[in-house]
Structure formats: C-alpha cells, structure tokens
Write a protein that holds these residues in place. Structure first.
Motif, short mmCIF file in Angstrom:
data_model
loop_
_atom_site.label_atom_id
_atom_site.label_comp_id
_atom_site.label_asym_id
_atom_site.label_seq_id
_atom_site.Cartn_x
_atom_site.Cartn_y
_atom_site.Cartn_z
N ALA A 1 0.83 -1.21 0.00
CA ALA A 1 0.00 0.00 0.00
C ALA A 1 0.86 1.25 0.00
CB ALA A 1 -0.92 0.00 1.22
N THR A 2 1.89 1.25 0.84
CA THR A 2 2.76 2.42 0.94
C THR A 2 3.55 2.62 -0.34
OG1 THR A 2 2.91 1.96 3.31
CG2 THR A 2 4.43 3.58 2.41
N GLU A 3 3.98 1.52 -0.97
CA GLU A 3 4.66 1.63 -2.26
C GLU A 3 3.76 2.28 -3.30
OE1 GLU A 3 6.41 -1.16 -5.90
OE2 GLU A 3 5.95 -2.08 -3.96
N GLU A 4 2.48 1.92 -3.28
CA GLU A 4 1.57 2.44 -4.30
C GLU A 4 1.34 3.94 -4.16
OE1 GLU A 4 0.95 0.69 -6.70
OE2 GLU A 4 0.63 -1.41 -6.18
N ILE A 5 1.46 4.47 -2.94
CA ILE A 5 1.38 5.93 -2.79
C ILE A 5 2.48 6.58 -3.61
CG2 ILE A 5 1.47 7.86 -1.17
CD1 ILE A 5 0.56 5.95 1.03
N GLY A 6 3.66 5.98 -3.57
CA GLY A 6 4.77 6.50 -4.35
C GLY A 6 4.54 6.40 -5.85
N HIS A 7 3.80 5.39 -6.28
CA HIS A 7 3.49 5.27 -7.70
C HIS A 7 2.57 6.40 -8.16
CE1 HIS A 7 4.40 0.66 -7.83
NE2 HIS A 7 5.42 1.39 -7.44
N VAL A 8 1.63 6.79 -7.31
CA VAL A 8 0.77 7.93 -7.64
C VAL A 8 1.64 9.17 -7.80
CG1 VAL A 8 -1.14 9.38 -6.89
CG2 VAL A 8 -1.20 6.92 -6.43
N GLU A 9 2.60 9.36 -6.89
CA GLU A 9 3.48 10.53 -6.96
C GLU A 9 4.31 10.52 -8.24
OE1 GLU A 9 6.49 12.92 -4.00
OE2 GLU A 9 6.62 10.74 -4.02
N MET A 10 4.84 9.37 -8.62
CA MET A 10 5.62 9.26 -9.86
C MET A 10 4.80 9.68 -11.07
SD MET A 10 7.45 5.58 -9.28
CE MET A 10 7.40 5.28 -11.04
N LEU A 11 3.60 9.14 -11.17
CA LEU A 11 2.75 9.43 -12.32
C LEU A 11 2.32 10.89 -12.33
CD1 LEU A 11 0.71 6.14 -12.31
CD2 LEU A 11 2.02 6.98 -14.26
N ALA A 12 1.98 11.44 -11.16
CA ALA A 12 1.58 12.84 -11.09
C ALA A 12 2.74 13.74 -11.51
CB ALA A 12 1.13 13.19 -9.68
N THR A 13 3.95 13.37 -11.10
CA THR A 13 5.12 14.14 -11.50
C THR A 13 5.33 14.06 -13.01
OG1 THR A 13 6.17 13.72 -9.36
CG2 THR A 13 7.61 14.42 -11.15
N MET A 14 5.18 12.87 -13.58
CA MET A 14 5.34 12.70 -15.01
C MET A 14 4.30 13.51 -15.78
SD MET A 14 6.99 11.42 -17.55
CE MET A 14 7.97 9.97 -17.10
N VAL A 15 3.07 13.51 -15.31
CA VAL A 15 2.01 14.28 -15.98
C VAL A 15 2.36 15.77 -15.96
CG1 VAL A 15 -0.38 15.07 -15.75
CG2 VAL A 15 0.14 12.63 -15.65
#
Length: 288
Positions: free
Chosen positions: A63-77
């Motif tokens: 779950a905590t890893e997936e929070i970081g995935h949201v951040e990665m994608l938001a940064t890429m966008v």
C-alpha cells in the motif's frame, strides 16, 4: 504514521512535452484500475486486517509503495504538460495555457490543477472510492488484488506502446516490473493462506450444509455455445457437471402492484403481489 521521502521510486522525466499523452496517463492515476485504486484498496485492507504479522505487513508494504506510484505518475504528468503543446496549437493561441488545451491537455489540468495531474481518469471522470475491494476476508481480497494488478499492468503495457519518449518508457518499464511482482506476491499469498489453514478455496468457508445441495455443483448451459463442457473443469477429478437443459425454477418476474401515490402504470386486473386476479383460484380449482 506515514513518512514522505523527497525522492521518487523511479525517475519520471520525459524528453519532451506531450499534453495528449499526459491525459492518457491519467488512466493510470485515477482510473478504475489505476494507482489511486490499488493504493486505497491496500490501505483499507491493511487497516481492516485482523491478523498481525506477515499478511498485514505485506499489505501495508505494498500500500505504501503504491502511494509513491501515484506521486511518480503525477510528476510525469506535470512534466509532460510543461511547455506543451504542439507547435500548430501554439500558433493558434498565443496564450500558453490556451495553447496547451488546444494541444490536447485536459482542460481541468489547466483550469483546476494549474498544469498538473488530477485525481481523474483519462476522460476526466473523478476517481471513485467504490472502485476498491476491502472485505475483511483476505482470500477474497487477495484474489481481487491479483485482478487489479493484472488490469493495471495490461493498461500500462498498452500505454507503453503509445509513446516513443525514452523517459516515459523508462518509468513505465519500472511500473510494469512492479505490477509483475505484485501479481506474483498475491498469488503466492493466496496459496499460503490456504496452506496455513486460514482459508479454503471457496469464500467464505461456511454454510456448505445450508446451501441448496442440488445446485452447488452444476454449470448451467444457457448460451448458444457448445464447448463449455469440454473444459477441464468438468469430468474426472472435479465435482462440477454441466446441466444441458436447465429449467426455470421460479414464476413470472412480475412486480407487485405499486403504491397509488407513486402513480406508476399497472393493470386493474393485477392483485397486490403482481398476479392476475382470479388466476390463482382457477389453478387451485384445476388442481383439485
């Protein structure tokens, strides 16, 4: 307690702006199988888990890893939107924000998010908490997790083939790998739940004596397809059989007479339970 580290799990730097692709990536953020869904799904599964130890720890780690995935994608966008859009759109509108919208940016990315990501899917539909599965039964939840990661990896793979930007592809290769390992871990955890004796293949492991014994082993043949009974799920070694000519077990699906205050249309010949007046009496008389 959650602690934020100011470093991305994987780099998220595109080589060039691409407002159209930024909008496509929104699906991996706020779509039904996006990173927001698995983040919240795993968090609520972990918070609701009644067993301390390996299963809860696995859920919360992921779950905590997936929070970081949201951040990665938001940064890429945000980086894909920076300097967007295409030259022809920029020529059509001198204002850079309007040019970005004309170039394919989701208008809400410009108007609401100031050129950043939104908690939406690729069509601008807001993320919905109804997407998540957190039932409290770990076997049912882990099966849902496998499906979520499979759908997420499928969408990531499709998006991987929709870009030739090396920076975007680098991030998506990381995402593909993590979706792979998450499918593996949930499949392994399912097997361990069963081997630990905590769950059995049928969820929930209860009420088997109460259920209708006539209907707990038959697959009903209800389509024009003729090959359903050729699978390995029927025959030797299974308790399933094909019922080739199933008959309906109930009566007509007629709704009862409505409350008059609702002004729904109904026939005066219908009684309160939705059957034709007098019909039941005739059937009873015939039976006697």
């Amino acid at each position: 307690m959650f602690r934020h580290t100011k470093l991305l799990q994987c780099e998220a730097k595109p080589e060039r702006p691409d407002a159209v692709y930024a909008r496509k990536l929104q699906e991996l953020i706020g779509g039904a199988y996006g990173e927001m869904t698995v983040t919240m799904q795993y968090l609520f599964q972990g918070w609701n888990c009644r067993i301390e130890g390996k299963y809860k720890d696995l859920i919360m780690d992921t779950a905590t890893e997936e929070i970081g995935h949201v951040e990665m994608l938001a940064t890429m966008v945000a980086r894909l939107l920076d300097g967007a859009p295409a030259e022809q759109a920029a020529a059509a509108a001198k204002d850079p924000v309007m040019a970005a919208v004309l170039g394919g940016m989701d208008p809400q990315q410009a108007i609401v998010a100031g050129g950043g990501a939104m908690p939406n899917n690729s069509q601008g539909v807001p993320w919905n908490g109804g997407y998540i599965v957190a039932s409290g039964n770990l076997l049912a939840d882990f099966r849902a997790n496998v499906a979520a990661e499979a759908q997420g990896r499928l969408q990531t793979a499709r998006l991987y083939n929709m870009t030739d930007d090396p920076g975007v592809k680098e991030m998506l290769r990381f995402n593909l790998a993590r979706d792979t390992v998450h499918q593996k871990q949930w499949l392994a955890a399912i097997e361990e739940l069963i081997s630990d004796g905590l769950e059995q293949p049928i969820v929930p492991d209860a009420l088997f004596d109460e259920e209708d014994q006539t209907h707990n082993h038959t697959i009903w043949h209800l389509s024009d397809g003729t090959d359903g009974d050729k699978g390995g799920w029927v025959g030797d070694g299974t308790d399933l059989e094909y019922l080739h000519d199933p008959e309906p077990l109930g009566g007509p699906a007629t709704a009862p007479r409505p409350n008059p205050a609702l002004y729904a249309t109904y026939s005066p010949t219908m009684d309160a339970v939705g059957t034709v007046k007098g019909k039941a009496k005739k059937l009873k008389k015939k039976a006697t």
